[in-house]
Design a protein around this motif. Structure first.
Motif, PDB file in Angstrom:
ATOM      1  N   MET A  55       0.877  -1.301  -0.496  1.00  0.00           N
ATOM      2  CA  MET A  55       0.466  -0.092  -0.159  1.00  0.00           C
ATOM      3  C   MET A  55       0.737   1.552  -0.279  1.00  0.00           C
ATOM      4  O   MET A  55       0.082   2.527   0.279  1.00  0.00           O
ATOM      5  CB  MET A  55      -0.989   0.009   1.226  1.00  0.00           C
ATOM      6  CG  MET A  55      -2.256  -1.265   1.005  1.00  0.00           C
ATOM      7  SD  MET A  55      -2.750  -0.710   3.063  1.00  0.00           S
ATOM      8  CE  MET A  55      -3.451  -3.101   2.707  1.00  0.00           C
ATOM      9  N   TRP A  58      -0.428   4.226  -1.864  1.00  0.00           N
ATOM     10  CA  TRP A  58      -1.403   4.990  -2.087  1.00  0.00           C
ATOM     11  C   TRP A  58      -1.322   5.246  -0.541  1.00  0.00           C
ATOM     12  O   TRP A  58      -2.093   6.757  -0.550  1.00  0.00           O
ATOM     13  CB  TRP A  58      -2.346   3.445  -1.431  1.00  0.00           C
ATOM     14  CG  TRP A  58      -3.159   3.410  -2.639  1.00  0.00           C
ATOM     15  CD1 TRP A  58      -3.115   1.794  -2.798  1.00  0.00           C
ATOM     16  CD2 TRP A  58      -4.097   3.892  -3.266  1.00  0.00           C
ATOM     17  NE1 TRP A  58      -3.754   1.462  -4.268  1.00  0.00           N
ATOM     18  CE2 TRP A  58      -4.435   2.355  -4.652  1.00  0.00           C
ATOM     19  CE3 TRP A  58      -4.962   4.978  -3.443  1.00  0.00           C
ATOM     20  CZ2 TRP A  58      -5.356   2.954  -5.315  1.00  0.00           C
ATOM     21  CZ3 TRP A  58      -5.747   4.766  -4.187  1.00  0.00           C
ATOM     22  CH2 TRP A  58      -5.914   4.052  -5.105  1.00  0.00           C
ATOM     23  N   GLY A  61      -0.919   8.502  -2.328  1.00  0.00           N
ATOM     24  CA  GLY A  61      -1.920   8.698  -3.963  1.00  0.00           C
ATOM     25  C   GLY A  61      -3.259   9.006  -3.552  1.00  0.00           C
ATOM     26  O   GLY A  61      -4.199  10.102  -4.122  1.00  0.00           O
ATOM     27  N   ILE A  62      -3.593   8.717  -2.447  1.00  0.00           N
ATOM     28  CA  ILE A  62      -4.551   8.994  -1.788  1.00  0.00           C
ATOM     29  C   ILE A  62      -5.151  10.242  -1.838  1.00  0.00           C
ATOM     30  O   ILE A  62      -5.733  10.653  -1.911  1.00  0.00           O
ATOM     31  CB  ILE A  62      -5.748   7.830  -0.499  1.00  0.00           C
ATOM     32  CG1 ILE A  62      -7.024   7.409  -0.962  1.00  0.00           C
ATOM     33  CG2 ILE A  62      -4.784   7.866   0.416  1.00  0.00           C
ATOM     34  CD1 ILE A  62      -7.579   7.145   0.262  1.00  0.00           C
ATOM     35  N   LEU A 111      -4.399   5.530   5.645  1.00  0.00           N
ATOM     36  CA  LEU A 111      -4.663   5.522   4.366  1.00  0.00           C
ATOM     37  C   LEU A 111      -6.298   6.614   4.630  1.00  0.00           C
ATOM     38  O   LEU A 111      -5.949   7.602   4.328  1.00  0.00           O
ATOM     39  CB  LEU A 111      -5.085   4.345   3.847  1.00  0.00           C
ATOM     40  CG  LEU A 111      -4.020   3.440   2.562  1.00  0.00           C
ATOM     41  CD1 LEU A 111      -3.980   2.302   2.390  1.00  0.00           C
ATOM     42  CD2 LEU A 111      -2.719   3.954   2.185  1.00  0.00           C
TER      43      LEU A 111
END
Length: 202
Positions: A55, A58, A61-62, A111
């Motif tokens: 992950m 991410w 990215g998130i 996240l």
């Protein structure tokens, strides 16, 4: 048949303290941008503590995905309702996401926090530009925006340094917790300096 709808209009009166408002906006811009770079330095340590190597991408990215997705939505809400209120709500999401990130004990929790942070940042950056444009007459706006442009480079320079400092001297959790007092200071500056009324017109 003619369509008539109610729209909101922002009215900033001349009692605004421009120094306080611009200081609060600059703090918000710097720290929302800083969260894009400061995490990169700490990621090896975060992965070692939380696992979830798959992950890795991410985490950044998130944040960017949420920022990009909510930027036009929050901008429109600010036009319809109140720039000041939507800015405060955005800062609330940013601080709330920072708390979740700082308390994270798993990559999933991290996240989720990063997504909420990105949501808040999606309002902080565009609204900073909009509010600063409202504060100054047209002939001064180019100078103000020219001043704000170089500010965007500060997070690029400070991010890796801050990330490394907190990881070495304290804990990676503090790269998120530091956003809490700083965000509150930005809100206090803006609340003290920005006087805004909102009108509904056809």
């Amino acid at each position: 048949m003619e369509n008539i709808s109610n729209v909101g209009e922002q009215v900033l009166n001349n009692k605004n303290n421009k120094i306080l408002v611009m200081t609060g906006l600059m703090i918000g811009i710097i720290f929302s941008e800083l969260d894009e770079t400061v995490v990169n330095t700490a990621m090896p340590t975060i992965i070692r503590d939380l696992g979830g190597l798959s992950m890795y991408g991410w985490v950044a990215g998130i944040y960017m995905l949420a920022l990009s997705a909510f930027m036009p939505i929050l901008g429109k809400l600010a036009d319809l309702f109140s720039r000041k209120k939507v800015y405060f709500a955005s800062m609330g999401f940013f601080i709330g996401g920072s708390i979740i990130c700082g308390l994270s004990h798993s990559m999933i929790m991290l996240l989720i926090g990063r997504g909420i942070q990105g949501l808040g940042a999606g309002g902080l950056m565009p609204l900073a530009m909009t509010i600063s444009s409202d504060l100054f007459p047209i002939e001064q706006r180019a100078k103000v925006q020219a001043f704000m442009g170089p500010v965007m480079f500060i997070p690029m320079l400070l991010g890796p340094l801050m990330g490394g400092f907190f990881v070495d001297q304290a804990s990676w959790h503090w790269i998120f917790f530091v956003n809490i007092p700083v965000g509150l200071i930005a809100v206090i500056f803006l609340a003290s300096g920005l006087k805004e009324t909102h009108e509904r017109k056809k």
